[in-house]
Design a protein around this motif. Structure first.
Motif, short mmCIF file in Angstrom:
data_model
loop_
_atom_site.label_atom_id
_atom_site.label_comp_id
_atom_site.label_asym_id
_atom_site.label_seq_id
_atom_site.Cartn_x
_atom_site.Cartn_y
_atom_site.Cartn_z
N ALA A 71 -23.26 -10.03 -23.66
CA ALA A 71 -24.15 -8.89 -23.83
C ALA A 71 -24.73 -8.45 -22.49
CB ALA A 71 -25.28 -9.24 -24.80
N ILE A 72 -25.12 -9.41 -21.66
CA ILE A 72 -25.61 -9.07 -20.32
C ILE A 72 -24.51 -8.38 -19.52
CG2 ILE A 72 -26.32 -10.04 -18.09
CD1 ILE A 72 -28.58 -10.10 -20.09
N GLY A 73 -23.32 -8.96 -19.53
CA GLY A 73 -22.21 -8.38 -18.78
C GLY A 73 -21.85 -6.98 -19.23
N ASN A 74 -21.93 -6.75 -20.54
CA ASN A 74 -21.61 -5.42 -21.07
C ASN A 74 -22.62 -4.37 -20.60
OD1 ASN A 74 -19.32 -6.23 -22.44
ND2 ASN A 74 -20.39 -6.64 -24.35
N GLY A 75 -23.79 -4.82 -20.15
CA GLY A 75 -24.80 -3.90 -19.65
C GLY A 75 -24.63 -3.54 -18.19
N VAL A 76 -23.62 -4.12 -17.53
CA VAL A 76 -23.40 -3.89 -16.10
C VAL A 76 -22.22 -2.95 -15.90
CG1 VAL A 76 -22.83 -4.94 -13.88
CG2 VAL A 76 -24.30 -6.17 -15.50
N PRO A 77 -22.43 -1.77 -15.37
CA PRO A 77 -21.33 -0.82 -15.17
C PRO A 77 -20.25 -1.40 -14.26
CG PRO A 77 -23.46 0.26 -14.83
CD PRO A 77 -23.72 -1.20 -14.91
N GLY A 78 -19.01 -1.34 -14.72
CA GLY A 78 -17.88 -1.74 -13.89
C GLY A 78 -17.58 -3.22 -13.86
N LEU A 79 -18.35 -4.03 -14.56
CA LEU A 79 -18.10 -5.47 -14.55
C LEU A 79 -17.01 -5.82 -15.56
CD1 LEU A 79 -18.91 -8.35 -13.58
CD2 LEU A 79 -20.44 -8.44 -15.56
N ASP A 80 -16.00 -6.56 -15.11
CA ASP A 80 -14.98 -7.10 -16.01
C ASP A 80 -15.57 -8.38 -16.60
OD1 ASP A 80 -12.82 -8.40 -17.23
OD2 ASP A 80 -11.38 -7.65 -15.75
N VAL A 81 -16.14 -8.26 -17.77
CA VAL A 81 -16.89 -9.36 -18.37
C VAL A 81 -15.98 -10.55 -18.67
CG1 VAL A 81 -18.40 -10.06 -20.26
CG2 VAL A 81 -18.53 -7.74 -19.35
N GLN A 82 -14.80 -10.28 -19.20
CA GLN A 82 -13.89 -11.36 -19.54
C GLN A 82 -13.47 -12.14 -18.30
OE1 GLN A 82 -13.41 -12.22 -22.67
NE2 GLN A 82 -12.30 -14.03 -21.94
N GLU A 107 -18.28 -12.18 -7.47
CA GLU A 107 -16.93 -11.95 -6.96
C GLU A 107 -16.48 -10.50 -7.21
OE1 GLU A 107 -14.12 -14.91 -8.18
OE2 GLU A 107 -15.61 -16.51 -8.09
N GLN A 108 -17.19 -9.82 -8.12
CA GLN A 108 -16.92 -8.41 -8.40
C GLN A 108 -18.00 -7.50 -7.82
OE1 GLN A 108 -15.80 -7.58 -12.56
NE2 GLN A 108 -15.56 -9.79 -12.89
N GLY A 109 -18.88 -8.05 -6.99
CA GLY A 109 -19.95 -7.26 -6.40
C GLY A 109 -21.00 -6.84 -7.40
N LYS A 110 -21.29 -7.70 -8.39
CA LYS A 110 -22.23 -7.34 -9.45
C LYS A 110 -23.30 -8.40 -9.70
CE LYS A 110 -19.98 -3.53 -10.49
NZ LYS A 110 -20.59 -2.18 -10.30
N LEU A 111 -23.50 -9.31 -8.74
CA LEU A 111 -24.47 -10.39 -8.95
C LEU A 111 -25.86 -9.86 -9.24
CD1 LEU A 111 -25.58 -13.26 -8.87
CD2 LEU A 111 -25.65 -13.10 -6.38
N TRP A 112 -26.32 -8.90 -8.44
CA TRP A 112 -27.69 -8.45 -8.59
C TRP A 112 -27.93 -7.70 -9.89
CZ3 TRP A 112 -32.09 -9.86 -6.46
CH2 TRP A 112 -32.04 -10.63 -5.30
N ASN A 113 -26.92 -6.98 -10.38
CA ASN A 113 -27.07 -6.34 -11.70
C ASN A 113 -27.26 -7.39 -12.78
OD1 ASN A 113 -25.20 -4.55 -9.94
ND2 ASN A 113 -25.95 -3.14 -11.51
N VAL A 114 -26.44 -8.44 -12.72
CA VAL A 114 -26.54 -9.51 -13.71
C VAL A 114 -27.89 -10.21 -13.60
CG1 VAL A 114 -25.65 -11.79 -14.36
CG2 VAL A 114 -24.07 -9.89 -13.98
#
Length: 269
Positions: free
Chosen positions: A196-207, A166-173
């Motif tokens: 930890a995975i989410g924190n490794g993705v630039p621009g992802l709002d992990v929460q 939903e944030q355009g970050k599926l493939w990074n994750v």
């Protein structure tokens, strides 16, 4: 005590039969994944080293696809392949499940499971050239349909990936998870691991991604993936559908994906 009625006996027999069928199907899926894994190893010789390390457990080589033990859940250490993955995906448009331009002439659909070891090897040995040579130049778009059939960890990973989409970050994750897998069905996909995975993705709002894992949008995306897999007879991962324009999509394994893309790309020129 009264004896079960005939209808009750039939219902019980039907439930037992369905349970046995489900168990048989799961066993067949696992066997097919092993066969696919062998095909990838035959196509890409260097993978053999990765598999030996992963199975033997005698090395801490970070190239192994089973390295959850090296993931820092406190966010103070880099993940395996973090810089490489983020650099490879940087600048490529992402929308929902799709990586690449929506108007790209070639469509690639991967049916995967983020806990699948064969998917991890395909991610490391096949997808880099697909992304570099076909997706980044705009020749193809790559979709990920997560069918998460291996167990509870698969579902937790799938939900987090869908929320990140939903944030355009599926493939990074997805790529980071495949590069930092834990032991299958060990319970490693905890909130700390996902964070930890989410924190490794630039621009992802992990929460936000953690908070929306059970949203209707996430449920719909994952349900659609399983429906699409069923329609196309997909029952193992990784499986790819490839085609051009509005034409039919061809089912190929990871070992045949690049050669199929070469043929399709040649036909477009």
């Amino acid at each position: 005590m009264s004896r079960p009625s005939r209808d009750q006996q039939r219902a019980q027999a039907r439930a037992e039969r369905e349970a046995a069928e489900r168990a048989a199907q799961q066993q067949a899926q696992r066997k097919k994944r092993l066969v696919q894994l062998g095909g990838i190893l035959a196509a890409v010789a260097v993978v053999a080293v990765v598999v030996i390390v992963a199975i033997g457990g005698g090395s801490n080589d970070s190239s192994s696809p089973t390295n959850a033990g090296t993931v820092s859940t406190t966010g103070d250490a880099a993940l395996n392949a973090q810089a490489e993955i983020n650099d490879r995906l940087s600048g490529i448009p992402q929308s929902g499940v799709t990586l690449g331009r929506k108007d790209a002439p070639i469509t690639i659909i991967e049916f995967g499971d983020l806990q699948c070891p064969a998917c991890a090897i395909a991610s490391q040995q096949v997808l880099p050239s697909v992304i570099d040579d076909y997706v980044r130049p705009g020749k193809a778009k790559l979709e990920l349909r997560d069918i998460h059939f291996l167990g509870p960890d698969s579902e937790r990973l799938a939900r987090f990936g869908a929320a990140a989409s939903e944030q355009g970050k599926l493939w990074n994750v997805a790529e980071l998870v495949w590069a930092n897998q834990g032991q299958e069905n060990s319970g490693y996909a905890t909130d700390a691991y996902l964070r930890a995975i989410g924190n490794g993705v630039p621009g992802l709002d992990v929460q936000a991604a953690l908070a929306t894992r059970t949203s209707g949008t996430v449920r719909q995306q994952l349900a659609e993936a399983k429906t699409l897999a069923r329609i196309n007879g997909v029952n193992s991962t990784p499986t790819f559908l490839v085609g051009t324009g509005d034409g039919p999509l061809k089912t190929v394994g990871a070992d045949a994906l690049v050669s199929e893309l070469q043929q399709l790309s040649a036909g477009q020129s």
